[in-house]
Design a protein around this motif. Structure first.
Motif, PDB file in Angstrom:
ATOM      1  N   GLU A 156     -37.323 -11.309  54.684  1.00  0.00           N
ATOM      2  CA  GLU A 156     -38.207 -10.491  55.512  1.00  0.00           C
ATOM      3  C   GLU A 156     -38.017  -9.036  55.132  1.00  0.00           C
ATOM      4  OE1 GLU A 156     -39.189 -11.699  59.659  1.00  0.00           O
ATOM      5  OE2 GLU A 156     -37.329 -12.849  59.467  1.00  0.00           O
ATOM      6  N   THR A 157     -39.140  -8.315  54.990  1.00  0.00           N
ATOM      7  CA  THR A 157     -39.116  -6.886  54.694  1.00  0.00           C
ATOM      8  C   THR A 157     -39.991  -6.179  55.727  1.00  0.00           C
ATOM      9  OG1 THR A 157     -41.076  -6.874  53.264  1.00  0.00           O
ATOM     10  CG2 THR A 157     -38.947  -7.419  52.223  1.00  0.00           C
ATOM     11  N   ASP A 158     -40.013  -4.869  55.675  1.00  0.00           N
ATOM     12  CA  ASP A 158     -40.889  -4.115  56.585  1.00  0.00           C
ATOM     13  C   ASP A 158     -42.350  -4.476  56.365  1.00  0.00           C
ATOM     14  OD1 ASP A 158     -38.693  -2.863  57.681  1.00  0.00           O
ATOM     15  OD2 ASP A 158     -38.857  -1.081  56.410  1.00  0.00           O
ATOM     16  N   ALA A 159     -42.690  -4.889  55.149  1.00  0.00           N
ATOM     17  CA  ALA A 159     -44.080  -5.243  54.818  1.00  0.00           C
ATOM     18  C   ALA A 159     -44.403  -6.698  55.151  1.00  0.00           C
ATOM     19  CB  ALA A 159     -44.340  -4.979  53.338  1.00  0.00           C
ATOM     20  N   GLY A 160     -43.416  -7.478  55.575  1.00  0.00           N
ATOM     21  CA  GLY A 160     -43.634  -8.892  55.889  1.00  0.00           C
ATOM     22  C   GLY A 160     -42.765  -9.796  55.035  1.00  0.00           C
ATOM     23  N   VAL A 161     -43.087 -11.078  55.042  1.00  0.00           N
ATOM     24  CA  VAL A 161     -42.310 -12.066  54.295  1.00  0.00           C
ATOM     25  C   VAL A 161     -42.600 -11.943  52.802  1.00  0.00           C
ATOM     26  CG1 VAL A 161     -41.984 -14.547  53.889  1.00  0.00           C
ATOM     27  CG2 VAL A 161     -42.214 -13.691  56.225  1.00  0.00           C
ATOM     28  N   GLU A 162     -41.530 -11.966  52.005  1.00  0.00           N
ATOM     29  CA  GLU A 162     -41.660 -12.043  50.552  1.00  0.00           C
ATOM     30  C   GLU A 162     -41.072 -13.366  50.087  1.00  0.00           C
ATOM     31  OE1 GLU A 162     -41.633  -7.484  48.931  1.00  0.00           O
ATOM     32  OE2 GLU A 162     -39.698  -8.525  49.021  1.00  0.00           O
ATOM     33  N   VAL A 163     -41.655 -13.908  49.019  1.00  0.00           N
ATOM     34  CA  VAL A 163     -41.234 -15.180  48.448  1.00  0.00           C
ATOM     35  C   VAL A 163     -40.777 -14.942  47.016  1.00  0.00           C
ATOM     36  CG1 VAL A 163     -42.026 -17.484  47.767  1.00  0.00           C
ATOM     37  CG2 VAL A 163     -42.802 -16.491  49.928  1.00  0.00           C
ATOM     38  N   LEU A 164     -39.649 -15.545  46.657  1.00  0.00           N
ATOM     39  CA  LEU A 164     -39.125 -15.433  45.302  1.00  0.00           C
ATOM     40  C   LEU A 164     -39.678 -16.567  44.454  1.00  0.00           C
ATOM     41  CD1 LEU A 164     -37.074 -13.862  43.484  1.00  0.00           C
ATOM     42  CD2 LEU A 164     -35.450 -15.687  44.046  1.00  0.00           C
ATOM     43  N   LEU A 165     -40.362 -16.201  43.382  1.00  0.00           N
ATOM     44  CA  LEU A 165     -40.832 -17.197  42.416  1.00  0.00           C
ATOM     45  C   LEU A 165     -40.062 -17.015  41.125  1.00  0.00           C
ATOM     46  CD1 LEU A 165     -44.720 -17.063  42.909  1.00  0.00           C
ATOM     47  CD2 LEU A 165     -43.077 -18.656  43.938  1.00  0.00           C
ATOM     48  N   ILE A 166     -39.937 -18.108  40.389  1.00  0.00           N
ATOM     49  CA  ILE A 166     -39.298 -18.076  39.080  1.00  0.00           C
ATOM     50  C   ILE A 166     -40.278 -18.644  38.059  1.00  0.00           C
ATOM     51  CG2 ILE A 166     -36.968 -18.281  40.023  1.00  0.00           C
ATOM     52  CD1 ILE A 166     -37.057 -21.288  39.195  1.00  0.00           C
ATOM     53  N   THR A 167     -40.011 -18.389  36.795  1.00  0.00           N
ATOM     54  CA  THR A 167     -40.870 -18.957  35.758  1.00  0.00           C
ATOM     55  C   THR A 167     -40.314 -20.305  35.311  1.00  0.00           C
ATOM     56  OG1 THR A 167     -39.657 -17.719  34.061  1.00  0.00           O
ATOM     57  CG2 THR A 167     -41.727 -16.746  34.885  1.00  0.00           C
ATOM     58  N   SER A 168     -41.238 -21.200  34.955  1.00  0.00           N
ATOM     59  CA  SER A 168     -40.815 -22.477  34.389  1.00  0.00           C
ATOM     60  C   SER A 168     -40.288 -22.212  32.981  1.00  0.00           C
ATOM     61  CB  SER A 168     -41.974 -23.470  34.347  1.00  0.00           C
ATOM     62  OG  SER A 168     -42.958 -23.042  33.442  1.00  0.00           O
ATOM     63  N   ARG A 169     -39.423 -23.084  32.512  1.00  0.00           N
ATOM     64  CA  ARG A 169     -38.840 -22.891  31.187  1.00  0.00           C
ATOM     65  C   ARG A 169     -39.836 -23.190  30.071  1.00  0.00           C
ATOM     66  NH1 ARG A 169     -33.049 -25.791  31.784  1.00  0.00           N
ATOM     67  NH2 ARG A 169     -34.383 -27.387  32.660  1.00  0.00           N
ATOM     68  N   ASP A 170     -40.737 -24.124  30.306  1.00  0.00           N
ATOM     69  CA  ASP A 170     -41.631 -24.536  29.217  1.00  0.00           C
ATOM     70  C   ASP A 170     -42.880 -23.668  29.097  1.00  0.00           C
ATOM     71  OD1 ASP A 170     -42.537 -25.517  31.633  1.00  0.00           O
ATOM     72  OD2 ASP A 170     -43.031 -27.516  30.896  1.00  0.00           O
ATOM     73  N   THR A 171     -43.597 -23.421  30.197  1.00  0.00           N
ATOM     74  CA  THR A 171     -44.876 -22.701  30.099  1.00  0.00           C
ATOM     75  C   THR A 171     -44.829 -21.280  30.639  1.00  0.00           C
ATOM     76  OG1 THR A 171     -45.659 -23.495  32.246  1.00  0.00           O
ATOM     77  CG2 THR A 171     -46.146 -24.871  30.306  1.00  0.00           C
ATOM     78  N   GLY A 172     -43.774 -20.930  31.370  1.00  0.00           N
ATOM     79  CA  GLY A 172     -43.681 -19.590  31.936  1.00  0.00           C
ATOM     80  C   GLY A 172     -44.533 -19.386  33.179  1.00  0.00           C
ATOM     81  N   ARG A 173     -45.063 -20.483  33.763  1.00  0.00           N
ATOM     82  CA  ARG A 173     -45.861 -20.335  34.984  1.00  0.00           C
ATOM     83  C   ARG A 173     -44.922 -20.108  36.164  1.00  0.00           C
ATOM     84  NH1 ARG A 173     -44.973 -25.552  34.365  1.00  0.00           N
ATOM     85  NH2 ARG A 173     -44.842 -26.926  36.173  1.00  0.00           N
ATOM     86  N   TRP A 174     -45.479 -19.547  37.253  1.00  0.00           N
ATOM     87  CA  TRP A 174     -44.685 -19.253  38.445  1.00  0.00           C
ATOM     88  C   TRP A 174     -44.496 -20.528  39.273  1.00  0.00           C
ATOM     89  CZ3 TRP A 174     -41.929 -15.126  38.289  1.00  0.00           C
ATOM     90  CH2 TRP A 174     -42.390 -13.996  37.629  1.00  0.00           C
ATOM     91  N   ILE A 175     -43.233 -20.796  39.643  1.00  0.00           N
ATOM     92  CA  ILE A 175     -42.858 -21.992  40.398  1.00  0.00           C
ATOM     93  C   ILE A 175     -41.768 -21.626  41.402  1.00  0.00           C
ATOM     94  CG2 ILE A 175     -43.422 -23.552  38.483  1.00  0.00           C
ATOM     95  CD1 ILE A 175     -40.375 -23.764  37.936  1.00  0.00           C
ATOM     96  N   ILE A 176     -41.344 -22.602  42.205  1.00  0.00           N
ATOM     97  CA  ILE A 176     -40.155 -22.447  43.038  1.00  0.00           C
ATOM     98  C   ILE A 176     -39.013 -23.233  42.391  1.00  0.00           C
ATOM     99  CG2 ILE A 176     -41.490 -22.111  45.164  1.00  0.00           C
ATOM    100  CD1 ILE A 176     -40.686 -25.029  45.950  1.00  0.00           C
ATOM    101  N   PRO A 177     -37.759 -22.880  42.697  1.00  0.00           N
ATOM    102  CA  PRO A 177     -36.640 -23.682  42.186  1.00  0.00           C
ATOM    103  C   PRO A 177     -36.720 -25.109  42.724  1.00  0.00           C
ATOM    104  CG  PRO A 177     -35.869 -21.577  43.056  1.00  0.00           C
ATOM    105  CD  PRO A 177     -37.302 -21.718  43.460  1.00  0.00           C
ATOM    106  N   LYS A 178     -36.502 -26.082  41.853  1.00  0.00           N
ATOM    107  CA  LYS A 178     -36.559 -27.489  42.272  1.00  0.00           C
ATOM    108  C   LYS A 178     -35.819 -28.336  41.253  1.00  0.00           C
ATOM    109  CE  LYS A 178     -41.022 -28.277  40.049  1.00  0.00           C
ATOM    110  NZ  LYS A 178     -40.973 -27.029  39.316  1.00  0.00           N
TER     111      LYS A 178
END
Length: 163
Positions: free
Chosen positions: A30-52
């Protein structure tokens, strides 16, 4: 492991539907601007994902999600044991082989970010506003989970140490 997760894991085995179960972490702050979400890049294509990742023997689903958040994003914090929801995707094993996966997602309120973690050289990580993060992921159901996420009143400390 919850009943639904046991059923899904069982279905992934021989004679099941062929869908493989994974556990993911919706890493947030939580920040003053609201909720922020951390995304990471996949190893193969570099698309944005969540850790899993795949189930880990001896770890509950939410603990597995917390472990994946540490390994893939270098974060620790409070993990909520209640599943936020699920999404599906096709995991590419090779250019010719894919396997359908169902991912049960658990919220993890980030309290610590490490500079060194197991996959630091393989991924990028970045904080996004909640609505932006929801549009950056390719999986529609994951985008809906991110967009509709409401922080819980409390969680519990993740059982994984970052040393």
């Amino acid at each position: 492991m919850g009943r639904q997760d046991k059923v899904s894991a069982k279905d992934a085995g021989p004679g099941g539907s062929g869908v493989r179960m994974q556990y993911g972490a919706l890493c947030w702050r939580e920040t003053d601007a609201g909720v922020e979400v951390l995304l990471i890049t996949s190893r193969d294509t570099g698309r944005w994902i969540i850790p899993k990742g795949w189930p880990m023997p001896g770890l509950a689903p939410e603990a597995t999600a917390a472990q994946e958040a540490w390994e893939e994003a270098g974060v620790q914090g409070l993990v909520n044991p209640l599943c936020l929801g699920r999404y599906g995707y096709q995991k590419c094993l090779t250019p010719e082989a894919q396997v359908p996966c169902a991912v049960a997602v658990y919220g993890l309120q980030v309290s610590e970010m490490a500079d060194k973690f197991p996959e630091v050289a393989e991924r990028q990580r970045r904080w996004f506003g909640q609505s932006t993060a929801a549009t950056l992921v390719n999986e529609t159901d994951l985008g809906r989970l991110i967009g509709s996420f409401v922080p819980p009143p409390s969680g519990r400390r993740s059982p994984i140490a970052g040393e």
